[in-house]
Design a protein around this motif. Structure first.
Motif, PDB file in Angstrom:
ATOM      1  N   TYR A 169      -9.231  17.567 -20.845  1.00  0.00           N
ATOM      2  CA  TYR A 169     -10.085  17.892 -19.705  1.00  0.00           C
ATOM      3  C   TYR A 169     -10.418  16.636 -18.898  1.00  0.00           C
ATOM      4  N   PHE A 170     -10.630  15.522 -19.584  1.00  0.00           N
ATOM      5  CA  PHE A 170     -10.888  14.275 -18.867  1.00  0.00           C
ATOM      6  C   PHE A 170      -9.678  13.897 -18.009  1.00  0.00           C
ATOM      7  N   GLY A 171      -8.485  14.093 -18.542  1.00  0.00           N
ATOM      8  CA  GLY A 171      -7.286  13.820 -17.757  1.00  0.00           C
ATOM      9  C   GLY A 171      -7.168  14.726 -16.549  1.00  0.00           C
ATOM     10  N   GLU A 172      -7.531  16.008 -16.710  1.00  0.00           N
ATOM     11  CA  GLU A 172      -7.471  16.948 -15.589  1.00  0.00           C
ATOM     12  C   GLU A 172      -8.448  16.544 -14.485  1.00  0.00           C
ATOM     13  N   ILE A 173      -9.651  16.181 -14.870  1.00  0.00           N
ATOM     14  CA  ILE A 173     -10.643  15.722 -13.887  1.00  0.00           C
ATOM     15  C   ILE A 173     -10.154  14.460 -13.189  1.00  0.00           C
ATOM     16  N   SER A 174      -9.559  13.550 -13.954  1.00  0.00           N
ATOM     17  CA  SER A 174      -9.073  12.293 -13.384  1.00  0.00           C
ATOM     18  C   SER A 174      -7.954  12.540 -12.381  1.00  0.00           C
ATOM     19  N   PHE A 175      -7.095  13.518 -12.659  1.00  0.00           N
ATOM     20  CA  PHE A 175      -6.039  13.832 -11.708  1.00  0.00           C
ATOM     21  C   PHE A 175      -6.614  14.294 -10.374  1.00  0.00           C
ATOM     22  N   TRP A 176      -7.588  15.195 -10.425  1.00  0.00           N
ATOM     23  CA  TRP A 176      -8.146  15.692  -9.166  1.00  0.00           C
ATOM     24  C   TRP A 176      -8.958  14.611  -8.452  1.00  0.00           C
ATOM     25  N   PHE A 177      -9.529  13.687  -9.208  1.00  0.00           N
ATOM     26  CA  PHE A 177     -10.162  12.526  -8.576  1.00  0.00           C
ATOM     27  C   PHE A 177      -9.112  11.711  -7.830  1.00  0.00           C
ATOM     28  N   ALA A 178      -7.920  11.572  -8.419  1.00  0.00           N
ATOM     29  CA  ALA A 178      -6.847  10.834  -7.760  1.00  0.00           C
ATOM     30  C   ALA A 178      -6.449  11.498  -6.438  1.00  0.00           C
ATOM     31  N   VAL A 179      -6.377  12.832  -6.431  1.00  0.00           N
ATOM     32  CA  VAL A 179      -6.065  13.547  -5.189  1.00  0.00           C
ATOM     33  C   VAL A 179      -7.155  13.274  -4.149  1.00  0.00           C
ATOM     34  N   ALA A 180      -8.407  13.238  -4.598  1.00  0.00           N
ATOM     35  CA  ALA A 180      -9.504  12.934  -3.680  1.00  0.00           C
ATOM     36  C   ALA A 180      -9.377  11.529  -3.110  1.00  0.00           C
ATOM     37  N   VAL A 181      -8.902  10.588  -3.911  1.00  0.00           N
ATOM     38  CA  VAL A 181      -8.711   9.212  -3.425  1.00  0.00           C
ATOM     39  C   VAL A 181      -7.658   9.183  -2.325  1.00  0.00           C
ATOM     40  N   PHE A 182      -6.593   9.968  -2.457  1.00  0.00           N
ATOM     41  CA  PHE A 182      -5.607  10.077  -1.382  1.00  0.00           C
ATOM     42  C   PHE A 182      -6.292  10.531  -0.093  1.00  0.00           C
ATOM     43  N   ALA A 239      -4.464   4.490  -1.273  1.00  0.00           N
ATOM     44  CA  ALA A 239      -3.529   5.539  -1.681  1.00  0.00           C
ATOM     45  C   ALA A 239      -2.735   5.099  -2.896  1.00  0.00           C
ATOM     46  N   GLY A 240      -2.397   3.814  -2.962  1.00  0.00           N
ATOM     47  CA  GLY A 240      -1.707   3.308  -4.134  1.00  0.00           C
ATOM     48  C   GLY A 240      -2.554   3.435  -5.385  1.00  0.00           C
ATOM     49  N   ILE A 241      -3.858   3.171  -5.244  1.00  0.00           N
ATOM     50  CA  ILE A 241      -4.778   3.346  -6.383  1.00  0.00           C
ATOM     51  C   ILE A 241      -4.817   4.814  -6.802  1.00  0.00           C
ATOM     52  N   GLY A 242      -4.863   5.713  -5.820  1.00  0.00           N
ATOM     53  CA  GLY A 242      -4.850   7.137  -6.137  1.00  0.00           C
ATOM     54  C   GLY A 242      -3.601   7.533  -6.908  1.00  0.00           C
ATOM     55  N   ALA A 243      -2.447   6.985  -6.506  1.00  0.00           N
ATOM     56  CA  ALA A 243      -1.201   7.294  -7.203  1.00  0.00           C
ATOM     57  C   ALA A 243      -1.230   6.794  -8.645  1.00  0.00           C
ATOM     58  N   LEU A 244      -1.720   5.581  -8.842  1.00  0.00           N
ATOM     59  CA  LEU A 244      -1.794   5.028 -10.202  1.00  0.00           C
ATOM     60  C   LEU A 244      -2.732   5.843 -11.083  1.00  0.00           C
ATOM     61  N   VAL A 245      -3.889   6.216 -10.536  1.00  0.00           N
ATOM     62  CA  VAL A 245      -4.839   7.022 -11.305  1.00  0.00           C
ATOM     63  C   VAL A 245      -4.231   8.387 -11.631  1.00  0.00           C
ATOM     64  N   GLY A 246      -3.544   8.978 -10.659  1.00  0.00           N
ATOM     65  CA  GLY A 246      -2.941  10.286 -10.891  1.00  0.00           C
ATOM     66  C   GLY A 246      -1.880  10.254 -11.977  1.00  0.00           C
ATOM     67  N   VAL A 247      -1.005   9.257 -11.936  1.00  0.00           N
ATOM     68  CA  VAL A 247       0.047   9.144 -12.951  1.00  0.00           C
ATOM     69  C   VAL A 247      -0.571   8.869 -14.323  1.00  0.00           C
ATOM     70  N   ALA A 248      -1.570   7.979 -14.360  1.00  0.00           N
ATOM     71  CA  ALA A 248      -2.236   7.680 -15.629  1.00  0.00           C
ATOM     72  C   ALA A 248      -2.924   8.915 -16.198  1.00  0.00           C
ATOM     73  N   ASP A 299       6.469  13.191   9.169  1.00  0.00           N
ATOM     74  CA  ASP A 299       7.870  13.602   9.086  1.00  0.00           C
ATOM     75  C   ASP A 299       8.358  13.537   7.647  1.00  0.00           C
ATOM     76  N   LEU A 300       9.586  13.971   7.431  1.00  0.00           N
ATOM     77  CA  LEU A 300      10.135  14.096   6.093  1.00  0.00           C
ATOM     78  C   LEU A 300      10.294  12.756   5.393  1.00  0.00           C
ATOM     79  N   ALA A 301      10.400  11.675   6.165  1.00  0.00           N
ATOM     80  CA  ALA A 301      10.590  10.359   5.562  1.00  0.00           C
ATOM     81  C   ALA A 301       9.279   9.621   5.306  1.00  0.00           C
ATOM     82  N   ASP A 302       8.157  10.250   5.576  1.00  0.00           N
ATOM     83  CA  ASP A 302       6.875   9.565   5.439  1.00  0.00           C
ATOM     84  C   ASP A 302       6.640   9.169   3.976  1.00  0.00           C
ATOM     85  N   PRO A 303       6.452   7.881   3.701  1.00  0.00           N
ATOM     86  CA  PRO A 303       6.319   7.445   2.294  1.00  0.00           C
ATOM     87  C   PRO A 303       5.032   7.910   1.637  1.00  0.00           C
ATOM     88  N   TRP A 304       3.942   8.046   2.422  1.00  0.00           N
ATOM     89  CA  TRP A 304       2.666   8.454   1.833  1.00  0.00           C
ATOM     90  C   TRP A 304       2.693   9.919   1.430  1.00  0.00           C
TER      91      TRP A 304
END
Length: 292
Positions: A218-231, A171-180, A84-89
């Protein structure tokens, strides 16, 4: 054509592309899978962007599509899924993807000089293709990146299509990696902008993050998609065996195509870049080696 008019035309083309995609999702025939519906819509939108590229004789029409589509996909999967719309994840995933998309799109807008500019790789690919240049233009420059980004975004679908499962720390780890990862890309782009504004003729960038990696963006771009995979792993651990496929495809693209092409061009334009190659790691950030 002015820079403003160029950006307005690209924006209009993207609006039409997303309109076609939305019309398909709302009124077109459904498949048995929501992810496949999204893929068909994504390809249809890509065709619209391709037609606009051909009309303007500039394949860089497509460049910003890389960062515009993922938030659209995430929003659709969220709307069509059980969360639903309020889902925190779902919100956490959407914010991370949105943060990445805003930064990358804004950087493209800032650096795009106008319709007279086209990424130097595109004319080279079309010229090498000869009479097949139309096919190469569509498949290699437009369709292939679309499919690659879609594959890398599929882990987001795993999270948004499953409800009621505990997710927690991963999922929290994925969020941290994505933001970083996004912060790293932002810093690398900023450092490169400052360098370009003050560099001497023939000088090559080897400062800041660029002293630790020849391609930190490019390393940052790869790391972002790794973060999505962690989710995706967090939502569906049983799919962990394939959920990194998109990240692996990104690594293969950067190591097998993007980096070799960029470095060949850098060497042709700045022979001093060989010294950077000798000292600075190619992709994974490491302490730089000493000269000589």
């Amino acid at each position: 054509m002015s820079r403003t008019e160029s950006l307005l035309r690209i924006t209009a083309a993207y609006a039409v592309a997303l309109g076609v995609a939305t019309a398909w999702l709302l009124a077109g025939p459904d498949t048995a899978w929501v992810w496949l519906d999204a893929l068909v819509a994504d390809v249809l939108a890509t065709v619209v962007v391709f037609v606009a590229s051909r009309m303007h004789h500039n394949s860089s029409f497509y460049d910003a599509y890389w960062s515009v589509l993922p938030p659209y996909l995430v929003a659709y999967w969220w709307w069509a899924g059980p969360r639903d719309l309020a889902d925190p994840w779902a919100w956490l995933l959407f914010v991370v993807v949105g943060f990445w998309a805003v930064r990358l799109t804004a950087n493209w807008v800032r650096t795009f000089p106008g319709m007279h500019h086209e990424d130097w790789r595109y004319p080279m690919l079309r010229e090498q293709a000869g009479r097949w240049e139309l096919v190469v233009d569509f498949v290699a420059i437009h369709l292939f990146p679309t499919l690659q980004v879609f594959l890398a975004a599929v882990p987001a679908y795993l999270l948004l299509s499953r409800d009621g499962r505990p997710i927690g720390l991963l999922a929290g780890i994925g969020a941290l990696v994505g933001v970083a990862a996004v912060a790293l890309e932002w810093a690398a782009d900023r450092q490169m902008k400052e360098f370009v504004a003050t560099r001497q003729p023939g000088e090559s960038m080897d400062r800041g993050l660029w002293a630790w990696s020849r391609h930190p963006n490019y390393f940052g771009e790869i790391s972002f998609w790794f973060a999505v995979a962690v989710f995706g792993m967090a939502a569906s651990p049983e799919d962990a065996w394939w959920v990194l496929a998109g990240t692996v495809a990104m690594v293969a693209m950067f190591l097998g195509a993007s980096i070799p092409m960029m470095e060949k061009r850098s060497l042709e334009r700045r022979p001093s870049y060989q010294d950077v190659i000798d000292r600075v790691p190619r992709l994974l950030p490491q302490r730089p080696r000493r000269a000589g």
